[in-house]
Write a protein that holds these residues in place. Structure first.
Motif, short mmCIF file in Angstrom:
data_model
loop_
_atom_site.label_atom_id
_atom_site.label_comp_id
_atom_site.label_asym_id
_atom_site.label_seq_id
_atom_site.Cartn_x
_atom_site.Cartn_y
_atom_site.Cartn_z
N LYS A 65 12.84 13.03 -12.22
CA LYS A 65 14.20 12.56 -12.01
C LYS A 65 14.15 11.34 -11.10
CE LYS A 65 18.26 14.59 -9.86
NZ LYS A 65 18.84 15.84 -9.41
N PHE A 67 14.76 9.30 -8.20
CA PHE A 67 15.18 9.66 -6.86
C PHE A 67 15.78 8.47 -6.13
CE2 PHE A 67 14.06 10.19 -2.30
CZ PHE A 67 14.81 11.33 -2.04
N LYS A 68 15.17 7.29 -6.29
CA LYS A 68 15.62 6.11 -5.57
C LYS A 68 15.16 4.86 -6.31
CE LYS A 68 15.53 4.22 -0.87
NZ LYS A 68 14.94 4.36 0.46
N GLU A 87 11.13 11.69 -8.63
CA GLU A 87 10.86 13.00 -8.03
C GLU A 87 10.39 13.93 -9.13
OE1 GLU A 87 13.08 16.39 -5.33
OE2 GLU A 87 14.28 15.08 -6.58
N LYS A 90 9.11 18.44 -6.74
CA LYS A 90 9.43 18.31 -5.32
C LYS A 90 8.55 17.29 -4.60
CE LYS A 90 11.41 22.89 -5.01
NZ LYS A 90 11.55 24.10 -4.26
N GLU A 92 7.84 13.02 -4.23
CA GLU A 92 8.36 11.69 -4.51
C GLU A 92 7.19 10.80 -4.92
OE1 GLU A 92 10.61 10.38 -1.13
OE2 GLU A 92 11.77 12.23 -1.09
N VAL A 110 19.89 6.27 -10.42
CA VAL A 110 19.53 7.42 -9.59
C VAL A 110 20.11 8.68 -10.24
CG1 VAL A 110 19.86 8.51 -7.33
CG2 VAL A 110 19.39 6.06 -7.47
N GLY A 111 19.27 9.70 -10.35
CA GLY A 111 19.69 10.96 -10.95
C GLY A 111 19.32 11.10 -12.41
N ASP A 112 18.93 10.02 -13.08
CA ASP A 112 18.54 10.09 -14.49
C ASP A 112 17.24 10.88 -14.65
OD1 ASP A 112 20.67 8.49 -15.18
OD2 ASP A 112 19.47 6.74 -15.73
N ALA A 113 17.17 11.69 -15.69
CA ALA A 113 15.93 12.37 -16.05
C ALA A 113 15.09 11.40 -16.86
CB ALA A 113 16.23 13.62 -16.85
#
Length: 124
Positions: A65, A67-68, A87, A90, A92, A110-113
């Motif tokens: 995913k 993360f940044k 990410e 767990k 980065e 951010v947040g995209d799989a």
């Protein structure tokens, strides 16, 4: 008895399940030749922010995913600079520029799989 075909990590197994069996012996699992894995639907990606993709692709090394986002369109980056952080499990994982260039597009948010090998950004 019931027969099932189960696919695990691309390997296809024919499994026979005996109902009510209490012998403690697992049902026979006989591997078959792997079938062609169905193609995964591509993850929806944000439209390139610059409107045009660059010639140097920056791809995800692992599924995870976003993360940044470390770089912006138009920003100059050096080889090894983090462009996107993914990410996975767990952890980065920085995805870095493979060579010096200017960020032409950021293809994720951010947040995209993302899948392994998925296009994250491009450079010129």
């Amino acid at each position: 008895m019931k027969n099932y075909t189960i696919t695990v990590n691309g390997n296809v197994y024919d499994v026979v399940v005996e109902e009510g069996a209490t012998s403690g012996v697992p049902a026979a699992a006989v591997p078959k030749a792997p079938k062609a894995a169905p193609k995964a639907a591509p993850a929806p990606a944000a439209a390139p922010a610059a409107g045009a993709a660059g010639s140097i692709k920056i791809e995800a090394g692992a599924a995870g995913k976003v993360f940044k986002i470390e770089a912006n369109v138009g920003q100059a980056v050096k080889k090894g600079d983090a462009v996107v952080i993914v990410e996975a499990m767990k952890m980065e994982i920085p995805v870095v520029a493979p060579e010096d260039g200017t960020v032409a597009s950021i293809n994720v948010a951010v947040g995209d799989a993302v899948e392994a090998g998925g296009l994250l950004a491009t450079l010129n």
